[in-house]
Design a protein around this motif. Structure first.
Motif, short mmCIF file in Angstrom:
data_model
loop_
_atom_site.label_atom_id
_atom_site.label_comp_id
_atom_site.label_asym_id
_atom_site.label_seq_id
_atom_site.Cartn_x
_atom_site.Cartn_y
_atom_site.Cartn_z
N TYR A 144 0.85 -1.19 0.00
CA TYR A 144 0.00 0.00 0.00
C TYR A 144 0.88 1.24 0.00
O TYR A 144 2.08 1.16 0.28
CB TYR A 144 -0.91 0.00 1.24
CG TYR A 144 -1.61 -1.31 1.46
CD1 TYR A 144 -2.59 -1.76 0.59
CD2 TYR A 144 -1.26 -2.13 2.54
CE1 TYR A 144 -3.21 -2.98 0.77
CE2 TYR A 144 -1.88 -3.36 2.73
CZ TYR A 144 -2.85 -3.78 1.85
OH TYR A 144 -3.46 -4.99 2.03
N GLU A 149 0.84 -3.10 5.98
CA GLU A 149 -0.35 -3.43 6.76
C GLU A 149 -1.54 -2.63 6.24
O GLU A 149 -1.44 -1.43 5.99
CB GLU A 149 -0.14 -3.11 8.24
CG GLU A 149 0.93 -3.95 8.90
CD GLU A 149 1.05 -3.62 10.38
OE1 GLU A 149 0.03 -3.28 11.00
OE2 GLU A 149 2.18 -3.70 10.90
N ALA A 151 -4.30 -1.73 7.75
CA ALA A 151 -4.80 -0.72 8.71
C ALA A 151 -3.81 -0.63 9.86
O ALA A 151 -4.03 -1.19 10.93
CB ALA A 151 -6.18 -1.07 9.22
N GLY A 154 -4.62 -0.16 13.62
CA GLY A 154 -6.07 -0.05 13.58
C GLY A 154 -6.59 1.20 12.91
O GLY A 154 -7.80 1.49 12.97
N HIS A 155 -5.71 1.93 12.23
CA HIS A 155 -6.09 3.21 11.60
C HIS A 155 -6.50 2.98 10.15
O HIS A 155 -5.68 2.56 9.33
CB HIS A 155 -4.91 4.17 11.67
CG HIS A 155 -5.16 5.51 11.05
ND1 HIS A 155 -6.27 6.28 11.34
CD2 HIS A 155 -4.43 6.24 10.16
CE1 HIS A 155 -6.23 7.41 10.65
NE2 HIS A 155 -5.12 7.39 9.92
N GLU A 156 -7.75 3.22 9.83
CA GLU A 156 -8.24 3.02 8.47
C GLU A 156 -7.58 4.02 7.52
O GLU A 156 -7.53 5.21 7.80
CB GLU A 156 -9.76 3.20 8.42
CG GLU A 156 -10.35 2.90 7.05
CD GLU A 156 -11.86 3.07 7.02
OE1 GLU A 156 -12.54 2.11 6.68
OE2 GLU A 156 -12.34 4.18 7.34
N ARG A 157 -7.10 3.51 6.39
CA ARG A 157 -6.38 4.37 5.46
C ARG A 157 -7.01 4.46 4.08
O ARG A 157 -6.49 5.17 3.22
CB ARG A 157 -4.93 3.84 5.30
CG ARG A 157 -4.13 3.81 6.59
CD ARG A 157 -3.88 5.18 7.16
NE ARG A 157 -3.13 6.02 6.26
CZ ARG A 157 -1.79 6.15 6.30
NH1 ARG A 157 -1.09 5.47 7.19
NH2 ARG A 157 -1.18 6.94 5.46
N GLN A 162 -16.40 -2.88 3.62
CA GLN A 162 -16.41 -3.56 4.92
C GLN A 162 -17.75 -4.26 5.07
O GLN A 162 -18.79 -3.65 4.87
CB GLN A 162 -16.20 -2.56 6.06
CG GLN A 162 -14.82 -1.91 6.06
CD GLN A 162 -14.62 -0.99 7.24
OE1 GLN A 162 -15.40 -0.97 8.18
NE2 GLN A 162 -13.56 -0.20 7.18
N TYR A 184 -8.72 10.60 4.05
CA TYR A 184 -7.59 9.81 4.51
C TYR A 184 -6.27 10.58 4.30
O TYR A 184 -6.24 11.62 3.65
CB TYR A 184 -7.55 8.44 3.83
CG TYR A 184 -8.84 7.68 3.98
CD1 TYR A 184 -9.15 7.05 5.17
CD2 TYR A 184 -9.77 7.61 2.94
CE1 TYR A 184 -10.36 6.36 5.34
CE2 TYR A 184 -10.97 6.92 3.10
CZ TYR A 184 -11.26 6.31 4.30
OH TYR A 184 -12.45 5.65 4.45
#
Length: 265
Positions: A144, A149, A151, A154-157, A162, A184
């Motif tokens: 990415y 990773e 997220a 745990g941070h949505e990018r 979903q 974002y």
């Protein structure tokens, strides 16, 4: 350039990983918005191909109204409905509008429509190599734009699906669809939403780096994935991912951004 993890679809031709050189260029930080496309239409009177055909394709959960406007579905992907009257300024078909979405990416634009906008703006579409170089933001070889990773911490990018695709969205209120083009965090080059939100047209015909297949040069490359990508169905939210569409096609998850040679724009 290419998939370093072996996670792509073989028919997409993401690999092998290879070195590609691009000349200096400029590229939009965001996809073209509804507001910018509206300026283009007012200035030129451009009629999109979806308008000329009288229809375009809409994701089924985004079309709760005017079911009589639905004339069919895509056999291989029945969540895509053919909707009469769906177009760039009525994205879900009759009764929809852009009143609260001026900063969302324009959709229902074909490759030909994108080229017409670029000509008016003194721009062009990016090549696929330019698009991937810019989308990576200086982070070569990663999944990415921000790392490996999906997220981190745990941070949505990114604006990806979903829930249980394609039946149930578990986002608040069951939300699906586009978000503003600067949602974002930007990547290392300052570009927004190069993973998901909407697919983006590139200049190139679709070919694959293979000795056994030439790809499909009658189609054009699209990059970036969309709000419908999900690991259970389509993991093309990775920065190496690619797909294709015919140049006269339009959908409710397809847009574009502009590029320029250095010294232009």
């Amino acid at each position: 350039m290419g998939d370093a993890f072996g996670e792509g679809y073989p028919e997409d031709g993401e690999g092998p990983v290879r070195t590609v050189r691009v000349e200096p260029f400029r590229i939009d930080a965001t996809a073209v918005t509804n507001a910018r496309f509206a300026d283009f239409v007012r200035a030129t009177g451009h009629v999109t191909e979806a308008e000329r055909y009288g229809s375009s394709f809409v994701f089924h959960l985004l079309h709760p109204r005017a079911r009589e406007a639905v004339f069919g579905a895509v056999a291989a992907a029945p969540w895509w409905l053919g909707v009469e009257g769906a177009r760039w300024n009525a994205p879900e078909g009759p009764g929809s509008d852009l009143e609260e979405r001026p900063d969302h990416p324009v959709v229902h634009v074909s490759h030909h429509d994108a080229l017409a906008y670029c000509a008016w703006a003194g721009a062009r579409l990016p090549t696929e190599a330019e698009w991937e170089y810019a989308a990576r933001g200086g982070s070569a070889g990663r999944r990415y734009p921000w790392g490996d990773e999906i997220a981190p911490a745990g941070h949505e990018r990114m604006n990806t699906w979903q829930g249980d695709f394609p039946r149930v969205s578990t986002r608040p209120g069951g939300r699906t669809g586009t978000v503003p083009v600067d949602s974002y965090d930007p990547n290392g080059f300052g570009l927004y939403n190069t993973s998901d939100n909407v697919w983006e047209w590139c200049a190139d015909a679709f070919t694959v780096p293979s000795e056994t297949s030439a790809g499909d040069p009658g189609q054009r490359v699209i990059r970036g994935g969309s709000y419908l990508c999900h690991a259970s169905y389509c993991n093309r939210y990775r920065v190496a991912a690619r797909s294709k569409n015919t140049p006269d096609s339009s959908t409710g998850h397809g847009g574009f951004r502009c590029a320029w040679d250095v010294g232009e724009g």
